[in-house]
Design an enzyme around this catalytic site. Structure first.
Site, PDB file in Angstrom:
ATOM      1  N   ASP A 295      29.599  45.831  30.727  1.00 54.82           N
ATOM      2  CA  ASP A 295      29.137  44.685  31.515  1.00 54.82           C
ATOM      3  C   ASP A 295      27.660  44.455  31.236  1.00 54.82           C
ATOM      4  OD1 ASP A 295      31.635  44.238  32.767  1.00 54.82           O
ATOM      5  OD2 ASP A 295      31.238  45.806  34.231  1.00 54.82           O
TER       6      ASP A 295
ATOM      7  N   ASP B  99      38.914  41.109  30.380  1.00 55.13           N
ATOM      8  CA  ASP B  99      39.082  41.077  31.843  1.00 55.13           C
ATOM      9  C   ASP B  99      38.392  39.841  32.414  1.00 55.13           C
ATOM     10  OD1 ASP B  99      39.448  41.833  34.504  1.00 55.13           O
ATOM     11  OD2 ASP B  99      37.706  43.157  34.511  1.00 55.13           O
TER      12      ASP B  99
ATOM     13  N   LYS C 256      40.067  37.864  34.681  1.00 45.84           N
ATOM     14  CA  LYS C 256      40.688  37.668  36.012  1.00 45.84           C
ATOM     15  C   LYS C 256      41.027  36.207  36.262  1.00 45.84           C
ATOM     16  CE  LYS C 256      38.291  41.623  38.055  1.00 45.84           C
ATOM     17  NZ  LYS C 256      37.289  41.925  37.037  1.00 45.84           N
ATOM     18  N   LEU C 257      41.945  35.674  35.452  1.00 43.68           N
ATOM     19  CA  LEU C 257      42.270  34.248  35.531  1.00 43.68           C
ATOM     20  C   LEU C 257      42.856  33.888  36.892  1.00 43.68           C
ATOM     21  CD1 LEU C 257      43.880  33.733  31.997  1.00 43.68           C
ATOM     22  CD2 LEU C 257      41.478  33.488  32.668  1.00 43.68           C
TER      23      LEU C 257
ATOM     24  N   PRO D 279      48.724  26.761  37.436  1.00 40.35           N
ATOM     25  CA  PRO D 279      49.507  27.390  36.372  1.00 40.35           C
ATOM     26  C   PRO D 279      49.227  26.841  34.965  1.00 40.35           C
ATOM     27  CG  PRO D 279      50.881  27.064  38.301  1.00 40.35           C
ATOM     28  CD  PRO D 279      49.559  26.415  38.612  1.00 40.35           C
TER      29      PRO D 279
ATOM     30  N   THR E  19      46.564  25.448  33.672  1.00 44.22           N
ATOM     31  CA  THR E  19      45.240  25.832  33.156  1.00 44.22           C
ATOM     32  C   THR E  19      45.222  27.307  32.765  1.00 44.22           C
ATOM     33  OG1 THR E  19      44.235  24.182  34.574  1.00 44.22           O
ATOM     34  CG2 THR E  19      42.781  25.901  33.758  1.00 44.22           C
TER      35      THR E  19
ATOM     36  N   THR F 185      38.016  46.100  43.977  1.00 44.68           N
ATOM     37  CA  THR F 185      37.647  47.397  44.568  1.00 44.68           C
ATOM     38  C   THR F 185      36.343  47.310  45.363  1.00 44.68           C
ATOM     39  OG1 THR F 185      36.939  47.882  42.329  1.00 44.68           O
ATOM     40  CG2 THR F 185      38.876  49.028  43.110  1.00 44.68           C
TER      41      THR F 185
ATOM     42  N   ARG G 122      34.142  57.206  40.266  1.00 48.18           N
ATOM     43  CA  ARG G 122      32.807  57.766  40.480  1.00 48.18           C
ATOM     44  C   ARG G 122      32.890  59.283  40.599  1.00 48.18           C
ATOM     45  NH1 ARG G 122      31.865  53.322  39.230  1.00 48.18           N
ATOM     46  NH2 ARG G 122      30.373  51.841  40.111  1.00 48.18           N
TER      47      ARG G 122
ATOM     48  N   GLY H  56      32.419  51.795  34.260  1.00 50.84           N
ATOM     49  CA  GLY H  56      31.292  50.997  33.795  1.00 50.84           C
ATOM     50  C   GLY H  56      29.980  51.700  33.995  1.00 50.84           C
ATOM     51  N   ARG H  57      29.316  51.385  35.123  1.00 52.52           N
ATOM     52  CA  ARG H  57      27.945  51.850  35.335  1.00 52.52           C
ATOM     53  C   ARG H  57      27.723  53.356  35.229  1.00 52.52           C
ATOM     54  NH1 ARG H  57      27.628  47.725  40.243  1.00 52.52           N
ATOM     55  NH2 ARG H  57      29.825  48.300  40.119  1.00 52.52           N
TER      56      ARG H  57
HETATM   57  O1  C5P Z   1      30.423  49.719  36.887  1.00 53.09           O
HETATM   58  P1  C5P Z   1      31.793  49.993  37.461  1.00 53.09           P
HETATM   59  O2  C5P Z   1      32.371  51.319  37.023  1.00 53.09           O
HETATM   60  O3  C5P Z   1      31.844  49.792  38.954  1.00 53.09           O
HETATM   61  O4  C5P Z   1      32.699  48.866  36.772  1.00 53.09           O
HETATM   62  C1  C5P Z   1      33.939  48.503  37.226  1.00 53.09           C
HETATM   63  C2  C5P Z   1      34.485  47.425  36.372  1.00 53.09           C
HETATM   64  O5  C5P Z   1      35.814  47.175  36.804  1.00 53.09           O
HETATM   65  C3  C5P Z   1      33.741  46.087  36.452  1.00 53.09           C
HETATM   66  O6  C5P Z   1      33.738  45.558  35.129  1.00 53.09           O
HETATM   67  C4  C5P Z   1      34.580  45.238  37.353  1.00 53.09           C
HETATM   68  O7  C5P Z   1      34.573  43.886  36.977  1.00 53.09           O
HETATM   69  C5  C5P Z   1      35.968  45.818  37.143  1.00 53.09           C
HETATM   70  N1  C5P Z   1      36.922  45.653  38.241  1.00 53.09           N
HETATM   71  C6  C5P Z   1      36.718  46.147  39.532  1.00 53.09           C
HETATM   72  N2  C5P Z   1      37.668  45.953  40.504  1.00 53.09           N
HETATM   73  C7  C5P Z   1      38.804  45.299  40.223  1.00 53.09           C
HETATM   74  C8  C5P Z   1      39.033  44.817  38.922  1.00 53.09           C
HETATM   75  C9  C5P Z   1      38.063  45.035  37.953  1.00 53.09           C
HETATM   76  O8  C5P Z   1      35.696  46.766  39.782  1.00 53.09           O
HETATM   77  N3  C5P Z   1      39.743  45.172  41.154  1.00 53.09           N
END
Ligand code: C5P
Length: 230
Positions: A11, A60, A62-63, A67, A69, A119, A180, A209-210
């Site tokens: 990201d 990702d 997330k469309l 329908p 489009t 989440t 985490r 991600g982070r």
């Molecule tokens: O940085 P982090 O580990 O929180 O990244 C989570 C990734 O998962 C982000 O790219 C976020 O867009 C994605 N995501 C999420 N919850 C969802 C679907 C996708 O956090 N329900």
């Protein structure tokens, strides 16, 4: 060795930064997840450049739209042959069924993954958008719809994995962000768990991600996760 379930959420708005992260973590990950931040900055040409690493891609976006489009947008996404791509299940049955039909017509191997609840939501946040059911119940209802419409899997938080796994007996792939470790910051994630616990509970793919990309040493952070799981 099992398939590596670690998908790194790259990201960033900066293509060079994305490439630098990918080059550091590539040996330890099973795939790369590109989302809205990357796409709205680096565009389709950015995705093309990342595709050159030949690492499984998860697009990702997330469309969520009417329908017709979503169907056309999905076709455009499928040109990149991602292994996974996401649609909001709350877009409804017609939207989801159209997407499954398009996938079948194109003979595509892309897994269509339904987003249940982000989440970053907790029960209080859900209440504020007018949903009085508990997250667990809402996730179950949306997963049932995804299953009935022929989707390949769903995204849910680590806290909901067991419930979904037992309800659908492995017939829906489970993709889990919100991963985490004990020393990681939770950031905006509200329903988190460690990578190992998420896999033990039955996640097929974990999105991280982070904890990797914002760490001082992304390579070591990814390697530690890899060692924990593989
Ligand atoms: O940085 P982090 O580990 O929180 O990244 C989570 C990734 O998962 C982000 O790219 C976020 O867009 C994605 N995501 C999420 N919850 C969802 C679907 C996708 O956090 N329900």
């Amino acid at each position: 060795m099992n398939k590596n379930p670690i998908y790194c959420a790259v990201d960033t708005s900066d293509l060079e930064n994305a490439k630098s992260i990918i080059e550091k973590v590539a040996p330890y990950i099973g795939g790369i997840k590109l989302g809205l931040e990357f796409f709205t900055s680096c565009g389709l040409s950015g995705i093309e450049q990342i595709k050159k690493y030949d690492i499984p891609l998860f697009i990702d976006l997330k469309l969520y739209d009417i329908p017709a489009t979503v169907e056309k947008s999905l076709k455009n996404i499928m040109n990149f042959e991602p292994l996974y791509t996401t649609l909001h299940i709350s877009g409804g049955a017609e939207m989801l069924e159209n997407c499954v039909r398009i996938k079948n017509e194109l003979n595509s191997k892309t897994n269509l993954i339904g987003v249940t609840m982000l989440t970053s939501f907790d029960n209080q946040g859900l209440h504020k958008i007018g949903i009085d059911r508990a997250i667990k119940e809402e996730v179950k209802i949306l997963s049932e719809l995804a299953f009935e419409c022929g989707m390949d899997g769903i995204v849910c938080s680590p806290k909901e994995i067991e419930n979904i796994k037992s309800s659908f007996q492995g017939n829906l792939k489970i993709i889990t962000p919100g991963i985490r470790g004990q020393s990681d910051k939770s950031n905006d994630q509200k329903r988190t768990l460690s990578a190992k616990d998420a896999i033990e509970k039955g996640a097929d793919v974990i999105v991280v991600g982070r904890p990797i990309t914002h760490s001082e040493d992304p390579s070591t952070a990814a390697q530690n996760l890899y060692n924990e799981l593989m």
